[in-house]
Structures are given as structure tokens and as C-alpha cells.
Scaffold this active site. Sequence first.
Site, PDB file in Angstrom:
ATOM      1  N   GLU A 161       8.643  10.006   1.982  1.00 17.78           N
ATOM      2  CA  GLU A 161       7.768  11.164   2.195  1.00 17.78           C
ATOM      3  C   GLU A 161       8.535  12.433   1.826  1.00 17.78           C
ATOM      4  OE1 GLU A 161       5.459  10.435   6.263  1.00 17.78           O
ATOM      5  OE2 GLU A 161       7.541   9.759   6.332  1.00 17.78           O
ATOM      6  N   LYS A 207      10.221  15.833   2.274  1.00 16.35           N
ATOM      7  CA  LYS A 207      10.757  16.472   3.481  1.00 16.35           C
ATOM      8  C   LYS A 207      10.302  17.930   3.475  1.00 16.35           C
ATOM      9  CE  LYS A 207      14.980  17.213   6.136  1.00 16.35           C
ATOM     10  NZ  LYS A 207      14.767  18.674   6.329  1.00 16.35           N
ATOM     11  N   ASP A 236       9.815  21.743   4.275  1.00 16.44           N
ATOM     12  CA  ASP A 236      10.728  22.783   4.743  1.00 16.44           C
ATOM     13  C   ASP A 236       9.988  23.646   5.761  1.00 16.44           C
ATOM     14  OD1 ASP A 236      12.924  24.345   5.058  1.00 16.44           O
ATOM     15  OD2 ASP A 236      12.773  25.372   3.132  1.00 16.44           O
ATOM     16  N   TYR A 281       4.594  12.779  10.599  1.00 10.57           N
ATOM     17  CA  TYR A 281       5.529  11.782  10.087  1.00 10.57           C
ATOM     18  C   TYR A 281       5.996  10.800  11.165  1.00 10.57           C
ATOM     19  CZ  TYR A 281       8.845  15.247  11.991  1.00 10.57           C
ATOM     20  OH  TYR A 281       9.509  16.128  12.793  1.00 10.57           O
ATOM     21  N   LYS A 311      18.696  14.925   0.554  1.00  7.90           N
ATOM     22  CA  LYS A 311      18.496  16.357   0.330  1.00  7.90           C
ATOM     23  C   LYS A 311      18.529  16.698  -1.160  1.00  7.90           C
ATOM     24  CE  LYS A 311      18.109  18.901   3.232  1.00  7.90           C
ATOM     25  NZ  LYS A 311      19.039  19.605   4.132  1.00  7.90           N
ATOM     26  N   CYS A 371      22.654  57.458 -16.930  1.00  8.44           N
ATOM     27  CA  CYS A 371      22.564  56.101 -17.469  1.00  8.44           C
ATOM     28  C   CYS A 371      23.964  55.531 -17.671  1.00  8.44           C
ATOM     29  CB  CYS A 371      21.809  56.130 -18.794  1.00  8.44           C
ATOM     30  SG  CYS A 371      21.811  54.539 -19.675  1.00  8.44           S
ATOM     31  N   CYS A 416      24.485  55.185 -21.791  1.00 10.00           N
ATOM     32  CA  CYS A 416      24.574  56.322 -22.720  1.00 10.00           C
ATOM     33  C   CYS A 416      24.816  57.656 -22.028  1.00 10.00           C
ATOM     34  CB  CYS A 416      23.317  56.402 -23.579  1.00 10.00           C
ATOM     35  SG  CYS A 416      21.844  56.966 -22.679  1.00 10.00           S
ATOM     36  N   CYS A 476      16.193  55.536 -17.880  1.00 10.09           N
ATOM     37  CA  CYS A 476      17.081  56.339 -18.718  1.00 10.09           C
ATOM     38  C   CYS A 476      16.244  57.200 -19.650  1.00 10.09           C
ATOM     39  CB  CYS A 476      17.998  55.426 -19.533  1.00 10.09           C
ATOM     40  SG  CYS A 476      18.859  56.268 -20.877  1.00 10.09           S
ATOM     41  N   CYS A 495      20.039  55.768 -26.573  1.00  9.65           N
ATOM     42  CA  CYS A 495      20.594  54.734 -25.700  1.00  9.65           C
ATOM     43  C   CYS A 495      20.652  53.374 -26.401  1.00  9.65           C
ATOM     44  CB  CYS A 495      19.756  54.612 -24.422  1.00  9.65           C
ATOM     45  SG  CYS A 495      20.446  53.446 -23.227  1.00  9.65           S
TER      46      CYS A 495
END
Length: 695
Positions: free
Chosen positions: A118, A120, A122, A243, A333, A427, A430, A445, A451
Site C-alpha cells: 500500500e 505510505k 504522508d 490500513y 521509504k 544590479c 551590470c 534591473c 545588462c
Amino acid sequence: MNHQNSAEFEQLNSIKSELARLNYAYYVLDAPIESDAYYDELYQKLKSIEEQFPEWVTADSPTQRIGGQPLEQFESVTHSKQMFSLENAFSNEDMQAFIKRIQERLEVSSDTLEFVAEPKMDGLAISIRYENGVLVQAATRGDGVTGEDVTHNIRTIRSIPLKLFTANSSKNNSRHESELEPPQVLEVRGEIFMSKTSFENLNKKQAELGQKTFANPRNAAAGTLRQLDSKIAAKRNLSLYLYGWGEISDDYQWPETYAEVLTQLKKWGLPTHPLADTLIGLDAIEDYYDRLQAQRNALPYEIDGIVYKLNKIKGQETLGFTSKAPRWAIARKFPAQEVWTELLGIDIQVGRTGALTPVARLKPVEVGGVVVSNATLHNLDEIQRKDTRVGDWVIVRRAGDVIPEVVGPVLAKRKSELAQFEMPEACPVCNSEVIKEEDKAVYRCSGGLFCPAQAKRALQHFVSRKAMDIQGLGNKLINQLNDRGLLKHPNDFYALTIEQLAELDRMAVKSATNVIQAIEASKETTLQRFLFSLGIPEVGEVTAKNLANHFKSLDKVMEASLEALIEVDDVGDIVAHHIETFFAQPHNQEVIQGLIHAGIHWPEITDKTETNAALAENPFFGKTVVITGTLETMGRSDAKAHFEALGAKVTGSVSKKTDYLLAGEKAGSKLSKAESLGVTVLSEQLFISQIEALN
């Protein structure tokens, strides 16, 4: 009155059974059998009867899923049977050792052992107690011996039946008929979780309300289950998959296998995992693991592994438990998708549009099977909202191929006061000024022409059809030139040679010559096109045209104050700020001067007062026009230019305010709408003849 014989009482029980059937189909089978409207109609009928006869209201009624007053505190619950945790396996070798232990203890061949696999979930473990088929209590796992009573919140979860199905509870639906009646006492164990969609919706609402968001669906589910007010829990759409079981009546006989138990639980209306499967042998176990890991990111909920359980119940009883876990089950896991590590610093990346993105520099850590040393922090607003600071331990998350992100800090590990992060004023690429877009989270910027981080996008925009319209300079060619260092800024186009171009991939002398000729031809342009080609944020074709017509010279545009810019049509505070900041950057000024020195020029824009007076006499002046369909003689862009030259406003959709519709071939729905609204429809030929007459 003997309510047992009353028509209303019979109707009440019938409706309760029908609503239970619909809930089961919708929330457990994921296969609705009636419309929401039908459900709502039955629910209202039930409420009406219960309001008329309040003494008939029972705990298993669908109307009682949400309780009344919030609890003042949680009550402790001692589990009748301990809730165990699981041992973990992290490799195929761990799984082989697990199977070998079972094989040796049961003295059987490994190829005869059946396991049920099955996903698992979380989430967090829950124990739900039914007595005589009715839900009476639900408790969290706690320390395995004692948990908290969360019955009021569990009752709000629609996939959990308030009353179990019995053999006679739904005679008209064979799917609910059960060979076995539920035992007098039945405790089922499972995992409470929140779907990815519900989690995203919850966090969105939390952010809109200025409240703390949750780090992940598991934390959101845990926080929801511990709400004292069940009305809050009811809005957050928790779910459950079962389960296992705890206490069962002594005289009750389970089926012989765990797979059959799951089938029986489902017949009673309880939700079991639809991806559960029965497997024999290590190859099948490994194959299931690989399949689920591949599906993991596409599933609508979070899973962090797979649980394998010996299928035969007698085998489980023989193996028994250690002090912490069953010997007949193990959790394989997946590689962790969420870990903790140290935030060493925050770097700034400049994107191709000039947007500044903060990136976390992390102490390297393995996440989801990949070593991660950088992760996105999205923007300054997110950093401040999560209160993430350099020096923090942070939660880093990675799902599949998704870029790792910092979920938030681990505040419990913050040892001292750390400085809050601020975006740079210049920036980092530049050194141009960084500007914050009003009402947006973006910092950008302002050195768009200079740039290097924005170079390719700026160059591609500069040559585009509605800008300088340099034919033959496609994106691939521009990228090659930029990568070779031949093309950094727009003024570099005008220093290119045939020899340089001919050396590039898929180029020859002839094609290189054509490109150089197109570059030379582009020197003759208009102020409107030139302004648009610069790629100033928020300055499109219309704004560029309005700027050109208002100021009539480049110098005046570049020198204009915020107050002067705001006087221009279609220019507000934000756009004016972008324009002023762009032209204030020395780097941008340098590139513009380079373009002018290269020979770019345009005709002088003269005062159009007299022309406008003459324009006012034509039938299109001040009118709103829509163009639709295919025009054979002129393109739609040319038609638009003609209308605008005559003082008309061209829009994209037909409304009551539309004065004319220019309709070409295959005009479609816009023509139908215009005719229904009484809008004057022009053919292409009629429009051309009117233009000729005006000239």
C-alpha cells in the site's frame, strides 16, 4: 405518536441511507452516481424533517458532521490496543533481509510468501472506534498508548462513514451489501491526509488573510485535526485511507488474509487505498516500488514510501510485535523530498527580463536522491512572509524534477537574532539601478540595453518586426553572435561585417550580405519604432507612439520628468517611473548614443494642429473600430494604421460602443455580434474606396 410507524420517520431513515450511499460513491469509490443538486435536495429534506422532529436526530445523521460549539480543550484517550510504528527499509537489501527474517521464523519458502503493498501516505495516524456500526470516537496516535480525542473533526470528513453499511442497510445497491455484519466493537486505523489541491487552496486563503501558511500537506492536516472548532476542519477537506485495526469484539472472526480484510472494510463503507496490491516474491515487490515511485509526483496526494505487510493473518499473529513495531510489516521509504539544512547565504540571479530572483545558497544536502546546494526563494515578499534569514536551518523541498525550494525556516533551531534580508539597490551583473514594480513582488534591473543577463532578449526584441524590423536576424543567429562575443548591445548590430556573419553556422556570403543590407536599411526608421525597440518595461507600441507624438524628439523624451511623462496619453505613474529610470541609467544612454552615431535616424515630427482639424471632418474621426476576418488587399495591421491615421480608435472586441466593423473573409462571431448590435459593417473594398475619396 409511535414514530416507528410514521411516514416521516421512514422517510428520514430512507434519506439517511441514500445520502450514505451517495457519500460512499463520491468519496470512497470516486465514482459519483448522482448530481450535486440531487444530493443537496435530499440533504435539505433531511434537515427539514429533523427540525420538525428534533428528537429523531442521531449521531450518525449527515447533518451532524459539523458540531456546534468549539471545544475548550482536547481530552486524552487511552488506546485499547497500542498503535505501533513501522520499521523502515531504505534499499532492496533491507527488503531482502526483512523477507528472510519472516521466512526463517515461519519456516516457509520465500517464493510462497504473499505481501500486500500500500502507498505510505504522508499524513498522521488515526484510530476510529465504531460501536454497533456507529462512529463513537476518534483519537490521534499520540505516543502509541495515549492520544487526543478528535472525534469532532473526524466527523467532518465525508469519506468516513458515520454509520457502517450492513447487509440490509442498502438493499437496492449490491455494492454495499456485506456478507459479514460489522462487529459490535470495531476500531479501524488509518492515515489522515490533505490532498495537494486542498493544501494549495488552504495556503492561498491563509496568505490572502495575512495568516501563517503551512509548510506541507502533512503539517496542514495535523494543524487541521487539532482545531478545537470543527467548522474550521470541515472547510479544509481532509481525507482518510485505512490500513488496519485495533480492538475488535472477541466473538468476531476476521477473514484469513489482510487483502480480504481490506475488501470487507470497503464493503462496510470505509475507505481503503485503491492502489493496494497483492504481491509474491522480491521481484514483484521491487517492481511495485519502481511503479509507485514513477507515479509519485502525479498522484493527487503526498506519499513517502510503500508499506509491505504479510498477507496471511495467522502468519502475522505468529510473528507478533517487537516493543515498537510489527515483525510482519515494513515501510520501504522513498528518497526524502524534504530535508533540513543550513542557509549559508542568499545570492541574486538576474533573469533575461531583468527580474531579480533570490536564490538560497545551502549547505549541500541530498533531497529526493539528488545533492542540492541551491534552492529558489521566489521573491522578497516570500522571504519576509516566511521570515527566512541567512544563518537559519531551513526546510528544503524537491518533488521530482521540480526546482528545489526553501519551504521555510526551522524557527526552533534559530539560536540568535539574525538580520532580515534586503534586495540590493544595484544590479549585481551590470550595476544599474534596481527598481521595485509597484503592486508587484518583482524587483527589476533597469539596465535593459546594457545588462549582460538581459542581452539576448533585448537584442531579439530590438530586431523584431514592430521594432527595427531587421530581416534575417533570427534568435539562433543572435544567440550565436552573443555567445561569440560579437554582439553584446543593440549598437553592435551596426558594426557587424559580412565576414563575421559568413563564419556562423548555416550562413554563407550571400545570406550574410542580405543580413548586412537589412541592418543598413533599418537605419531609416521612425521615432515610434525606435522607442519601442529599446524594450523599456511597460512601453508597448501604443505608448511608444504616444510618447513620440507628444514630445516629437528623442532628447525631450529622455529628459522628461515624471510629471511631464504622466501628461502623455496611456502613461500612468508606474509606466512613467519605468521610462524615467530607464533613460537615467548611464549604460542605457551610452548604447542609445551608439545607435545614433551608427546612423539611425527618422523624419522630424511636425505640429499636427492643422492636420487634426482636417481629420475631424472625416467619418472615422473619434470613432471606435473593430477589424475582423481576412483582408485580401491590405493586411490588418495596415488597415489599423489607416484608421488611426484618420483619428479612429481600433479595439479588439465588439460592444455597444463600437461604431464600425471592418469585416474580411471568415469574419465569424464578431460580425454576428456587430449585426445584432446595429454596428455599421464595412467591407474591405468599401473602406478602400472611402480612403481614396478622403485623399
